[in-house]
Design a protein around this motif. Structure first.
Motif, mmCIF file in Angstrom:
data_model
loop_
_atom_site.group_PDB
_atom_site.id
_atom_site.type_symbol
_atom_site.label_atom_id
_atom_site.label_comp_id
_atom_site.label_asym_id
_atom_site.label_seq_id
_atom_site.Cartn_x
_atom_site.Cartn_y
_atom_site.Cartn_z
ATOM 1 N N GLU A 25 -5.284 117.983 -21.734
ATOM 2 C CA GLU A 25 -5.953 118.023 -20.433
ATOM 3 C C GLU A 25 -4.946 118.188 -19.295
ATOM 4 O O GLU A 25 -5.166 118.939 -18.364
ATOM 5 N N ARG B 247 -3.984 113.088 -28.033
ATOM 6 C CA ARG B 247 -3.704 114.538 -28.024
ATOM 7 C C ARG B 247 -4.554 115.240 -26.964
ATOM 8 O O ARG B 247 -4.080 116.136 -26.272
ATOM 9 N N ASP B 248 -5.813 114.829 -26.842
ATOM 10 C CA ASP B 248 -6.700 115.424 -25.840
ATOM 11 C C ASP B 248 -6.192 115.172 -24.421
ATOM 12 O O ASP B 248 -6.287 116.040 -23.553
ATOM 13 N N ASP C 97 -6.301 111.205 -31.791
ATOM 14 C CA ASP C 97 -6.948 112.441 -31.332
ATOM 15 C C ASP C 97 -7.197 112.420 -29.827
ATOM 16 O O ASP C 97 -6.999 113.413 -29.135
ATOM 17 N N GLU C 98 -7.619 111.259 -29.310
ATOM 18 C CA GLU C 98 -7.847 111.136 -27.866
ATOM 19 C C GLU C 98 -6.529 111.265 -27.105
ATOM 20 O O GLU C 98 -6.479 111.866 -26.031
#
Length: 107
Positions: free
Chosen positions: A29, A24-25, A21-22
């Motif tokens: 960004e 993907r973040d 998930d990070e």
């Protein structure tokens, strides 16, 4: 921290993240207008790309200015060329050569 390969519809990024998930973040960004199509946790903590496989035979050094322009332009070559011209006072051919060379070096 694991190394992830994050593929969008226009780019492939390599970065460290604590989770999928990070990862993907991170892509969202840096490239908010692109869709993430794949996230893969790499089995090792380094990423290696063969220069000969990419067709890079010269010993050219990356240009920090060109790479900064590419980053500010989110990888848009035409916009990066314009930024490079503004930043350095270069003509169109010189700016195009600098940007395209750095794209081929894997900015």
């Amino acid at each position: 921290m694991p190394l992830y390969e994050i593929e969008t519809n226009q780019h492939i990024m390599i970065g460290w993240a604590d989770s999928t998930d990070e990862a993907r973040d991170i892509a969202g960004e840096h490239y908010p207008d692109e869709e993430v199509v794949r996230v893969t946790k790499r089995p090792r903590d380094i990423w290696v790309i063969s220069k000969s496989l990419l067709g890079i035979e010269s010993q050219a050094e990356p240009c920090d200015t060109a790479r900064d322009c590419l980053s500010r332009a989110s990888g848009d070559k035409i916009h990066a060329i314009r930024l490079y011209m503004l930043d350095t006072g270069s003509d169109m051919q010189e700016a195009q050569r600098a940007i395209e060379t750095n794209m081929s070096l894997g900015w």
